[in-house]
Design a protein around this motif. Structure first.
Motif, PDB file in Angstrom:
ATOM      1  N   GLU A  53      -3.242  -4.122  -0.583  1.00 28.14           N
ATOM      2  CA  GLU A  53      -1.881  -3.587  -0.681  1.00 28.14           C
ATOM      3  C   GLU A  53      -1.754  -2.726  -1.917  1.00 28.14           C
ATOM      4  O   GLU A  53      -1.976  -3.191  -3.035  1.00 28.14           O
ATOM      5  CB  GLU A  53      -0.871  -4.727  -0.774  1.00 28.14           C
ATOM      6  CG  GLU A  53      -0.324  -5.126   0.568  1.00 28.14           C
ATOM      7  CD  GLU A  53       0.749  -6.182   0.427  1.00 28.14           C
ATOM      8  OE1 GLU A  53       0.981  -6.898   1.404  1.00 28.14           O
ATOM      9  OE2 GLU A  53       1.339  -6.305  -0.672  1.00 28.14           O
ATOM     10  N   VAL A  54      -1.427  -1.443  -1.705  1.00 25.29           N
ATOM     11  CA  VAL A  54      -1.199  -0.518  -2.814  1.00 25.29           C
ATOM     12  C   VAL A  54       0.199   0.026  -2.616  1.00 25.29           C
ATOM     13  O   VAL A  54       0.494   0.538  -1.546  1.00 25.29           O
ATOM     14  CB  VAL A  54      -2.182   0.666  -2.767  1.00 25.29           C
ATOM     15  CG1 VAL A  54      -2.116   1.457  -4.055  1.00 25.29           C
ATOM     16  CG2 VAL A  54      -3.583   0.194  -2.483  1.00 25.29           C
ATOM     17  N   ASP A  55       1.053  -0.049  -3.616  1.00 29.13           N
ATOM     18  CA  ASP A  55       2.476   0.258  -3.417  1.00 29.13           C
ATOM     19  C   ASP A  55       2.926  -0.597  -2.234  1.00 29.13           C
ATOM     20  O   ASP A  55       2.700  -1.778  -2.220  1.00 29.13           O
ATOM     21  CB  ASP A  55       2.704   1.741  -3.136  1.00 29.13           C
ATOM     22  CG  ASP A  55       2.538   2.581  -4.390  1.00 29.13           C
ATOM     23  OD1 ASP A  55       2.407   1.968  -5.468  1.00 29.13           O
ATOM     24  OD2 ASP A  55       2.538   3.807  -4.301  1.00 29.13           O
ATOM     25  N   SER A  56       3.478   0.034  -1.193  1.00 31.50           N
ATOM     26  CA  SER A  56       3.825  -0.803  -0.045  1.00 31.50           C
ATOM     27  C   SER A  56       2.918  -0.492   1.128  1.00 31.50           C
ATOM     28  O   SER A  56       3.194  -0.876   2.249  1.00 31.50           O
ATOM     29  CB  SER A  56       5.288  -0.597   0.325  1.00 31.50           C
ATOM     30  OG  SER A  56       5.526   0.773   0.532  1.00 31.50           O
ATOM     31  N   ALA A  57       1.800   0.217   0.882  1.00 28.65           N
ATOM     32  CA  ALA A  57       0.871   0.520   1.975  1.00 28.65           C
ATOM     33  C   ALA A  57      -0.246  -0.515   2.029  1.00 28.65           C
ATOM     34  O   ALA A  57      -0.609  -1.094   1.005  1.00 28.65           O
ATOM     35  CB  ALA A  57       0.281   1.908   1.768  1.00 28.65           C
ATOM     36  N   ARG A  58      -0.769  -0.742   3.220  1.00 29.02           N
ATOM     37  CA  ARG A  58      -1.884  -1.647   3.391  1.00 29.02           C
ATOM     38  C   ARG A  58      -3.114  -0.842   3.765  1.00 29.02           C
ATOM     39  O   ARG A  58      -3.167  -0.230   4.811  1.00 29.02           O
ATOM     40  CB  ARG A  58      -1.595  -2.664   4.493  1.00 29.02           C
ATOM     41  CG  ARG A  58      -0.540  -3.686   4.140  1.00 29.02           C
ATOM     42  CD  ARG A  58       0.201  -4.144   5.352  1.00 29.02           C
ATOM     43  NE  ARG A  58       0.725  -2.991   6.066  1.00 29.02           N
ATOM     44  CZ  ARG A  58       1.847  -2.360   5.710  1.00 29.02           C
ATOM     45  NH1 ARG A  58       2.561  -2.790   4.708  1.00 29.02           N
ATOM     46  NH2 ARG A  58       2.239  -1.296   6.380  1.00 29.02           N
TER      47      ARG A  58
END
Lengths: 74, 709
Positions: A55-60
């Protein structure tokens, strides 16, 4: 040094740096927002930890183990 | 530096610009130099082609559908060989329609896969294609603003006129994120429209901006870094290191620009996606569900599609009979009844399957499940030298190899992509289905195992398994020989789960069918024409002589009328051009159990394998009344080998043929697409020959073993 490949499922960590390698993968990781100082979490790990979902920021982001090992943690 | 701007005043200001009037008052270093430009930027020239550009999964396609409705088509952009969805839009205030393009999603302008490379070339080297976009709408995802704007930051440094469309604001709100669109517009020095493709919110405003883009009245957005983006083909020496440095700089600037633009107002962060992923990506349940999904799709494609297929088939034979009963007997009507109509009918029959498979594959992609399948299968696929991403092409290969091979463009690694392209034709495509149906009906008794499972159905299922097995085995084998180039990495975003866009899915499936019918239809039509001609005419007087001889023989043996007619037809066919060709290759196919008539069908099938049934129909019907499939079957069943007296289509021959059609790459369209996608005649030819040799060897083995049992 610990890398994302060593993270347990659900564990939070902060990126210290990206190992350069041949340059292409590290560039892609940066472009996808995996920058030093970023807070990340491994949200899923397939058997053997490859691939895993970061998970980076709100992206997977799904990456393979070798790539995960290029992301060094604080 | 940017090109110097000629000092011209803006000709017209759109009313929606009012919101951005404060655009000059930001204090961010690199943009300072440009403040003087923002106010008096000249109009761009008028443009006709506007593209939607954005990261994958940003709701770009749903926005495209909302803007264009049902007027889209698949356009083939000349020069870069990419199929994109396009639509002509008539907008109020414009004298001519504009063309809106939906370009494949990408994350950055340093491409990592073939499809990203194509989009990058279109955007950075507009001369690459005469249909390259002249202005762009960048679609940015509000739930992932920072990364969406990274692409914006690169495009801002090109000379393209830009409008930013912010999507997924509703989902962001659900995640507790609030976005200040006005502030964002001010900071970026660009026009920003918040839009929701599903509810239609903001569409009118975006349409106005499209008009502005088309009229050239959108001011140039503020560049990001002070250096224009290098064109890749002009600066191949630009290293990854330099690009990484620029990337960091862009993100650093973005962090400053985005300060305060987005606020986390609540803390309810758990989206339903996270809960679903816990099950769908589970080491046990995940796979169980995946298999269930696969099974359901198979059921749909083979059980559900069977009804419309039967209906189409019946319709075609009805039409053929109608024609033959009402048309005067001339060569033209025979060409129509024996050549063209069965040929076209053969294509039409596939439509239900291709439609269903495209719609279902689209459904998996649209909801976000396909990305989970890639996650689940990557580990296994890597052992075969493939990638989790190969699942999509392999799966689509069950409908048709051509779009499947194009779908391999998303694979980052060259070797994994190449192997996927090379083995995809092993997946049993729907064109093989009618061939198998006929052959299985000939070789396998129509009985039920355990009372419910049709034995014929099981054999058919077996064919699919064998095809998949050979695809994986071939990939594994090729992996040992194909040199690895570059890093075998996978970088895939798992999108948020969302409800499918039903209308768009049906639309896309329809468009895929259309492309198939038009492309494959042309080949099949040409082949069936050629075949009919070569089966109806022979060199010199050979046909007349054969006819005379057969008539005399029939009289001498006092054959009944039907048998005499059959004898005559066979003699004529044998004397025709096609017959001669069949005789020439007979020595090569005798060991597989085939006679010269099958030889004709094999040759014809190398253009498109689905012509097998049509060829058989032509071969067994030239000079006679046209057939329905039932009569074709009964004729094939009773056909006897004149030399040995054994049935031509005994089980050993039928199985040998099934294996041949399963393993050989008999499809001109596939050959063409492999050449195009690999950029090499070598791989396309190698694939054709390799699969033909493999098919020959396996068919030989099957025939020789079965015939001796």
């Amino acid at each position: 040094m610990r890398t994302v490949a060593d993270l347990k499922k659900g564990e939070f960590a902060t990126i210290a740096s990206i190992t350069e390698g041949d340059g292409e993968v590290s560039l892609k990781l940066l472009e996808m927002g995996c920058l030093p100082g970023c807070r990340v979490r491994v949200s899923q790990r397939a058997t053997g930890g490859c691939p895993l979902c970061l998970e980076v920021d709100s992206a997977r982001l799904t990456i393979r183990r070798e790539t995960a090992a290029q992301i060094q943690l604080l | 530096m940017q090109q110097p701007f000629p000092n011209q005043p803006e000709t017209k200001k759109a009313p929606s610009l009012d919101a951005f009037e404060g655009a000059d008052s930001i204090a961010v270093e690199p943009r300072k130099a440009l403040e003087s430009l923002v106010g008096n930027t000249p109009p761009h020239k008028q443009v006709r082609r506007i593209a939607l550009v954005g990261n994958p999964n940003t709701g770009k396609s749903s926005l495209f559908n909302a803007l264009t409705g049902l007027h889209q088509k698949v356009g083939n952009l000349a020069g870069v060989t990419v199929d994109v969805f396009e639509a002509d839009l008539n907008l109020p205030g414009l004298s001519a329609p504009i063309t809106l393009q939906d370009l494949p999603g990408l994350y950055s302008l340093s491409p990592r896969s073939a499809d990203e490379e194509i989009v990058t070339r279109l955007l950075l080297e507009p001369t690459a294609s005469s249909e390259a976009p002249e202005a762009i709408v960048i679609v940015a995802d509000a739930t992932n603003l920072r990364r969406s704007l990274f692409l914006y930051s690169q495009l801002a440094d090109t000379n393209l006129p830009i409008v930013l469309a912010l999507t997924m604001a509703d989902v962001a709100t659900g995640l507790g994120l609030q976005t200040n669109t006005t502030l964002l517009a001010t900071r970026l020095g660009a026009r920003v429209v918040s839009v929701n493709g599903r509810s239609g919110e903001g569409l009118a405003e975006l349409n106005k901006e499209l008009v502005n883009l088309a009229m050239g009245t959108v001011p140039k957005v503020a560049p990001f870094l002070n250096t224009p983006l290098p064109v890749p083909s002009e600066t191949p020496e630009l290293t990854n290191k330099a690009k990484a440095k620029a990337t960091m700089a862009r993100y650093q600037l973005l962090a400053t620009l985005l300060e305060g633009v987005q606020k986390q107002v609540t803390t309810t962060r758990v989206h339903v996606t996270e809960q679903l992923d816990r099950v769908l990506l589970h080491p046990i349940w995940g796979y169980a569900i995946f298999l269930l999904v696969l099974f359901a799709i198979f059921q749909a494609v083979f059980t559900l599609a069977a009804y419309p297929m039967d209906a189409l088939d019946a319709g075609v034979s009805w039409f053929t009979q109608l024609l033959s009963a009402n048309l005067p007997d001339s060569w033209l009507s025979r060409l129509l009844v024996e050549g063209i109509v069965p040929g076209i009918g053969g294509v039409l029959v596939f439509i239900p399957q291709i439609f269903l498979l495209s719609a279902l594959t689209g459904l998996l992609e649209d909801t976000g499940y396909m990305a989970r399948v890639i996650f689940l299968t990557d580990r296994t696929m890597r052992r075969f030298g493939l990638s989790g991403r190969s699942v999509v092409p392999l799966f689509s290969g069950l409908a048709c190899s051509v779009p499947a091979i194009m779908a391999a463009r998303t694979i980052e690694n060259r070797r994994e992509r190449l192997l996927t392209i090379l083995v995809t034709p092993f997946m049993s495509c729907s064109a093989r289905l009618p061939v198998f149906t006929v052959l299985i009906a000939l070789a396998v008794p129509d009985i039920y195992v355990l009372g419910i499972l049709s034995l014929q159905g099981l054999v058919l299922l077996g064919a699919y398994f064998i095809g998949t097995f050979f695809a994986l085995a071939a990939a594994w084998l090729l992996k040992q020989f194909v040199r690895a180039r570059g890093n075998a990495y996978l970088m895939l975003e798992l999108p948020l789960f969302k409800a499918p866009r039903w209308q768009a899915l049906l639309m896309e499936a329809y468009l895929k069918c259309r492309v198939f019918v038009l492309d494959a239809g042309k080949v099949i039509l040409a082949v069936s024409l050629l075949l009919w001609l070569s089966a109806s005419y022979g060199p010199g007087l050979a046909m007349d002589r054969a006819r005379l001889k057969a008539t005399e023989l029939a009289k001498a043996q006092k054959l009944p009328e039907a048998e005499a007619a059959a004898l005559l037809a066979t003699a004529e066919l044998e004397a025709s051009y096609a017959g001669h060709l069949g005789r020439v290759i007979e020595p090569a196919i005798r060991p597989l159990g085939y006679d010269w008539k099958i030889g004709i069908a094999l040759i014809a099938s190398f253009a498109a394998r689905e012509v097998f049934v049509g060829t058989m129909a032509t071969i067994y019907s030239v000079g006679q009344a046209p057939d329905q499939e039932a009569t074709l079957l009964s004729r094939m069943r009773t056909a006897k080998d004149l030399e040995t007296g054994r049935p031509v289509y005994r089980p050993s021959v039928a199985f040998s043929l099934i294996v041949f059609y399963l393993l050989a790459q008999q499809c001109a369209s596939t050959f063409a697409i492999v050449r195009r996608e690999t950029g090499s005649w070598g791989w396309a030819t190698g694939q054709l020959l390799g699969m033909a040799i493999l098919a020959w060897v396996c068919s030989f083995a099957i025939y020789q073993v079965m015939d001796r049992l």
